[in-house]
Write a protein that holds these residues in place. Structure first.
Motif, PDB file in Angstrom:
ATOM      1  N   THR A  97       0.792  -1.234   0.000  1.00 60.35           N
ATOM      2  CA  THR A  97       0.000   0.000   0.000  1.00 60.35           C
ATOM      3  C   THR A  97       0.818   1.274   0.000  1.00 60.35           C
ATOM      4  OG1 THR A  97      -0.133   0.064   2.426  1.00 60.35           O
ATOM      5  CG2 THR A  97      -1.860  -1.173   1.263  1.00 60.35           C
ATOM      6  N   SER A  98       2.133   1.195   0.046  1.00 59.16           N
ATOM      7  CA  SER A  98       2.939   2.413   0.126  1.00 59.16           C
ATOM      8  C   SER A  98       2.672   3.343  -1.057  1.00 59.16           C
ATOM      9  CB  SER A  98       4.427   2.071   0.144  1.00 59.16           C
ATOM     10  OG  SER A  98       5.212   3.255   0.013  1.00 59.16           O
ATOM     11  N   PRO A  99       2.561   4.662  -0.797  1.00 53.49           N
ATOM     12  CA  PRO A  99       2.422   5.613  -1.907  1.00 53.49           C
ATOM     13  C   PRO A  99       3.593   5.556  -2.889  1.00 53.49           C
ATOM     14  CG  PRO A  99       1.858   6.663   0.186  1.00 53.49           C
ATOM     15  CD  PRO A  99       2.447   5.328   0.517  1.00 53.49           C
ATOM     16  N   GLU A 100       4.735   5.008  -2.463  1.00 48.17           N
ATOM     17  CA  GLU A 100       5.914   4.944  -3.324  1.00 48.17           C
ATOM     18  C   GLU A 100       5.671   4.082  -4.558  1.00 48.17           C
ATOM     19  OE1 GLU A 100       8.740   6.733  -2.896  1.00 48.17           O
ATOM     20  OE2 GLU A 100       7.585   7.660  -1.281  1.00 48.17           O
ATOM     21  N   LEU A 101       4.776   3.104  -4.481  1.00 50.19           N
ATOM     22  CA  LEU A 101       4.508   2.253  -5.642  1.00 50.19           C
ATOM     23  C   LEU A 101       3.867   3.034  -6.777  1.00 50.19           C
ATOM     24  CD1 LEU A 101       4.885   0.012  -3.378  1.00 50.19           C
ATOM     25  CD2 LEU A 101       3.360  -1.387  -4.777  1.00 50.19           C
ATOM     26  N   THR A 102       3.180   4.123  -6.459  1.00 51.19           N
ATOM     27  CA  THR A 102       2.556   4.945  -7.492  1.00 51.19           C
ATOM     28  C   THR A 102       3.600   5.516  -8.446  1.00 51.19           C
ATOM     29  OG1 THR A 102       0.732   5.517  -6.007  1.00 51.19           O
ATOM     30  CG2 THR A 102       1.086   6.978  -7.885  1.00 51.19           C
ATOM     31  N   ASN A 103       4.810   5.713  -7.947  1.00 51.66           N
ATOM     32  CA  ASN A 103       5.887   6.244  -8.770  1.00 51.66           C
ATOM     33  C   ASN A 103       6.531   5.193  -9.656  1.00 51.66           C
ATOM     34  OD1 ASN A 103       5.588   8.809  -7.527  1.00 51.66           O
ATOM     35  ND2 ASN A 103       6.845   8.125  -5.798  1.00 51.66           N
ATOM     36  N   LYS A 104       6.036   3.968  -9.592  1.00 50.77           N
ATOM     37  CA  LYS A 104       6.539   2.870 -10.419  1.00 50.77           C
ATOM     38  C   LYS A 104       5.356   2.281 -11.177  1.00 50.77           C
ATOM     39  CE  LYS A 104      10.257   2.005  -7.143  1.00 50.77           C
ATOM     40  NZ  LYS A 104      11.360   2.415  -8.024  1.00 50.77           N
ATOM     41  N   PRO A 105       4.928   2.941 -12.260  1.00 48.76           N
ATOM     42  CA  PRO A 105       3.701   2.540 -12.962  1.00 48.76           C
ATOM     43  C   PRO A 105       3.721   1.133 -13.524  1.00 48.76           C
ATOM     44  CG  PRO A 105       4.931   4.180 -14.226  1.00 48.76           C
ATOM     45  CD  PRO A 105       5.549   4.126 -12.865  1.00 48.76           C
ATOM     46  N   GLY A 106       4.904   0.554 -13.683  1.00 49.18           N
ATOM     47  CA  GLY A 106       4.973  -0.825 -14.155  1.00 49.18           C
ATOM     48  C   GLY A 106       4.690  -1.837 -13.073  1.00 49.18           C
ATOM     49  N   LEU A 107       4.616  -1.389 -11.820  1.00 47.58           N
ATOM     50  CA  LEU A 107       4.322  -2.258 -10.680  1.00 47.58           C
ATOM     51  C   LEU A 107       2.851  -2.093 -10.326  1.00 47.58           C
ATOM     52  CD1 LEU A 107       4.910  -4.098  -8.333  1.00 47.58           C
ATOM     53  CD2 LEU A 107       6.167  -2.248  -7.207  1.00 47.58           C
ATOM     54  N   LEU A 108       2.043  -3.082 -10.668  1.00 45.23           N
ATOM     55  CA  LEU A 108       0.598  -3.024 -10.449  1.00 45.23           C
ATOM     56  C   LEU A 108       0.257  -3.531  -9.053  1.00 45.23           C
ATOM     57  CD1 LEU A 108      -0.482  -4.646 -13.854  1.00 45.23           C
ATOM     58  CD2 LEU A 108       0.169  -2.269 -13.411  1.00 45.23           C
ATOM     59  N   ARG A 109      -0.952  -3.207  -8.593  1.00 42.85           N
ATOM     60  CA  ARG A 109      -1.407  -3.721  -7.298  1.00 42.85           C
ATOM     61  C   ARG A 109      -2.926  -3.737  -7.238  1.00 42.85           C
ATOM     62  NH1 ARG A 109       0.649   1.029  -3.187  1.00 42.85           N
ATOM     63  NH2 ARG A 109       0.467   2.799  -4.600  1.00 42.85           N
ATOM     64  N   THR A 110      -3.463  -4.622  -6.402  1.00 44.52           N
ATOM     65  CA  THR A 110      -4.909  -4.684  -6.195  1.00 44.52           C
ATOM     66  C   THR A 110      -5.333  -3.979  -4.915  1.00 44.52           C
ATOM     67  OG1 THR A 110      -4.585  -6.918  -5.287  1.00 44.52           O
ATOM     68  CG2 THR A 110      -5.365  -6.748  -7.563  1.00 44.52           C
ATOM     69  N   SER A 111      -4.409  -3.752  -3.981  1.00 44.04           N
ATOM     70  CA  SER A 111      -4.721  -2.950  -2.795  1.00 44.04           C
ATOM     71  C   SER A 111      -4.439  -1.487  -3.120  1.00 44.04           C
ATOM     72  CB  SER A 111      -3.876  -3.398  -1.602  1.00 44.04           C
ATOM     73  OG  SER A 111      -2.494  -3.342  -1.917  1.00 44.04           O
ATOM     74  N   PRO A 112      -5.225  -0.558  -2.584  1.00 47.31           N
ATOM     75  CA  PRO A 112      -5.069   0.855  -2.949  1.00 47.31           C
ATOM     76  C   PRO A 112      -3.826   1.495  -2.347  1.00 47.31           C
ATOM     77  CG  PRO A 112      -6.738   0.629  -1.253  1.00 47.31           C
ATOM     78  CD  PRO A 112      -6.372  -0.768  -1.679  1.00 47.31           C
ATOM     79  N   ALA A 113      -3.414   2.596  -2.944  1.00 45.16           N
ATOM     80  CA  ALA A 113      -2.275   3.358  -2.422  1.00 45.16           C
ATOM     81  C   ALA A 113      -2.619   3.931  -1.056  1.00 45.16           C
ATOM     82  CB  ALA A 113      -1.908   4.481  -3.385  1.00 45.16           C
ATOM     83  N   GLY A 114      -1.606   4.055  -0.217  1.00 41.70           N
ATOM     84  CA  GLY A 114      -1.848   4.513   1.141  1.00 41.70           C
ATOM     85  C   GLY A 114      -2.012   6.011   1.291  1.00 41.70           C
ATOM     86  N   SER A 115      -1.925   6.772   0.194  1.00 45.75           N
ATOM     87  CA  SER A 115      -2.007   8.227   0.321  1.00 45.75           C
ATOM     88  C   SER A 115      -3.366   8.667   0.871  1.00 45.75           C
ATOM     89  CB  SER A 115      -1.732   8.890  -1.028  1.00 45.75           C
ATOM     90  OG  SER A 115      -2.546   8.345  -2.043  1.00 45.75           O
ATOM     91  N   ALA A 116      -4.448   8.075   0.339  1.00 48.05           N
ATOM     92  CA  ALA A 116      -5.777   8.430   0.835  1.00 48.05           C
ATOM     93  C   ALA A 116      -5.962   7.992   2.285  1.00 48.05           C
ATOM     94  CB  ALA A 116      -6.856   7.794  -0.042  1.00 48.05           C
ATOM     95  N   LYS A 117      -5.352   6.867   2.636  1.00 46.94           N
ATOM     96  CA  LYS A 117      -5.446   6.383   4.013  1.00 46.94           C
ATOM     97  C   LYS A 117      -4.723   7.319   4.974  1.00 46.94           C
ATOM     98  CE  LYS A 117      -3.118   2.759   4.722  1.00 46.94           C
ATOM     99  NZ  LYS A 117      -2.765   1.358   4.463  1.00 46.94           N
ATOM    100  N   GLY A 118      -3.546   7.825   4.563  1.00 48.65           N
ATOM    101  CA  GLY A 118      -2.815   8.769   5.396  1.00 48.65           C
ATOM    102  C   GLY A 118      -3.603  10.032   5.651  1.00 48.65           C
ATOM    103  N   LYS A 119      -4.260  10.523   4.602  1.00 47.41           N
ATOM    104  CA  LYS A 119      -5.090  11.722   4.755  1.00 47.41           C
ATOM    105  C   LYS A 119      -6.286  11.444   5.664  1.00 47.41           C
ATOM    106  CE  LYS A 119      -3.817  13.401   0.165  1.00 47.41           C
ATOM    107  NZ  LYS A 119      -4.285  13.644  -1.227  1.00 47.41           N
TER     108      LYS A 119
END
Length: 440
Positions: free
Chosen positions: A170-192
């Motif tokens: 869930t780390s927001p850092e994965l968003t900066n690696k578009p070739g790395l897909l995920r089914t769990s959402p990014a943690g940015s919204a969770k942090g907010k």
């Protein structure tokens, strides 16, 4: 290593539930509190993957065949094992549902070769190297820890023509690696959401300790950037320590009325026990994220030591029909309630299978061309593998399919991220309880 659950065979009742018998075309969205929130995020019993994990040498096959093998790197041992082992059950249920239908006109069987990340970056890289370089899989699922997923991507996947789909990172850092897909959402919204929750409870000073990896770094940064009060303590801690009393003493010295723990189950257990012994639980309100929701924590801490703790965790749409079918099948097979993390693993396997169904050939390059398309909202909604595969078999293109996961709409964007679906939780009478939903 491969985990076959119950020898790869589930009873007919479970398979019928998974294939969507009686399924109605429910759509995901903002949910009212229906009283079934515990089902959406409640922890299933752990202590196993639903079956023994045994060594098995398999090679990836190539197009127009009667069997396909992909890979999976999961945390079967180490500090993330409480999270990783439960994913094996979601994986096994997905395989059962998919193989009841079969892939392509040949009705080919899908199998998954599983390797243990041992909850560490280096072991994860070694596991991914084995799958890609020795077994030759064009796609693998993994991992739990964000740092492990990023390390595997940077060292193995990137530039190798291989598709990687994380089931739990869930780390927001994965968003900066578009070739790395995920089914769990990014943690940015969770942090907010955490920042808003703590401020809304009237706290203007918060002390944070975060696990010293990509997960903790990313989530703590988002929180600190969005919290409207003052972050008076913001320090990392290492995994696997026998004591964190020094950090707890420093947090107590700040006078912060709220303590935020961004850590894992084993570390939270140690901290909770030491804080209880020192009486800190009565001087500050505790908060956490999804990684402090684990039955292991409650089982290994005293009654009352965590009561009143709140947090924000990933969730699933409890009133969506295919999620209800997933829960029913899971309970029938394992006599336990699933977590949303098992649902993410289930969806990751489905997306992989649909990519194989849609691709022109069984190669990483061909799978990468279609893997996002089968989840896009422009297509026709499909709530099971059978429904989605039928669209393709009737002449539809990958973009004509909009797979609706049991964890909610997947809709992988250009960064490989799905939408966020969260829920507020609290600890009452040493039990996790669930409240309002949050969407992003």
């Amino acid at each position: 290593m491969q985990s076959n659950g119950t020898d790869g065979k589930l009873d007919r009742r479970t398979l019928l539930k998974l294939s969507g018998v009686g399924l109605v075309g429910a759509t995901a969205g903002c949910l009212e509190d229906s009283g079934s929130a515990g089902t959406a995020t409640g922890e299933e019993a752990t202590g196993g993957s639903g079956g023994d994990v045994t060594d098995e040498s398999t090679d990836a096959n190539a197009g127009g065949q009667n069997a396909y093998t992909i890979g999976m790197v999961d945390a079967l041992t180490g500090s993330l094992a409480p999270y990783g082992k439960r994913n094996q059950r979601g994986k096994d249920l997905a395989l059962a549902a998919i193989n009841e239908v079969g892939i392509g006109s040949e009705g080919a069987e899908l199998s998954i070769s599983v390797e243990d990340s041992e909850s560490s970056n280096q072991s994860g890289v070694t596991a991914a190297q084995k799958l890609v370089e020795q077994n030759g899989v064009p796609l693998f699922i993994g991992a739990v820890g964000s740092g492990v997923s990023i390390a595997m991507y940077d060292s193995v996947t990137k530039g190798a023509g291989v598709v990687q789909i994380s089931q739990n990172s869930t780390s927001p850092e994965l968003t900066n690696k578009p070739g790395l897909l995920r089914t769990s959402p990014a943690g940015s919204a969770k942090g907010k959401a955490l920042a808003e929750l703590i401020a809304g409870d009237g706290h203007d000073k918060v002390a944070i300790t975060w696990v010293n990896n990509d997960y903790g770094t990313g989530l703590s940064n988002v929180f600190a950037d969005t919290f409207e009060g003052e972050v008076v303590y913001n320090e990392p801690h290492d995994q696997g320590q026998s004591s964190y009393s020094g950090i707890l003493t420093e947090m107590a010295s700040t006078g912060a009325s709220a303590w935020l723990f961004l850590t894992y189950a084993n570390e939270m257990t140690v901290m909770a026990n030491e804080a209880f012994d020192q009486g800190y639980n009565t001087s500050a309100d505790y908060y956490g994220a999804e990684s402090t929701v684990a039955d292991e924590i409650l089982a290994n801490t005293p009654e009352g030591s965590l009561d009143g703790m709140k947090g924000v965790t990933e969730s699933a749409p409890a009133d969506q029909e295919n999620y209800k079918n997933f829960v029913s099948a899971f309970e029938s097979e394992y006599d336990a309630k699933p977590t949303v993390w098992a649902a993410y693993a289930y969806d990751a396997v489905h997306i992989a299978a649909l990519a194989i169904e849609a691709a022109d050939e069984f190669t990483g390059e061909a799978l990468n061309e279609v893997v996002r398309d089968v989840t896009r909202p422009e297509g026709q909604e499909a709530f099971t593998f059978e429904e989605a595969a039928q669209i393709l078999r009737d002449g539809g293109s990958p973009s004509d399919v909009d797979y609706q996961g049991v964890s909610g709409p997947v809709d992988l964007d250009e960064n490989g991220d799905p939408p966020g679906f969260y829920q507020v939780y609290s600890v009452q009478d040493h039990t996790y309880e669930y409240g309002e939903y949050i969407t992003s």
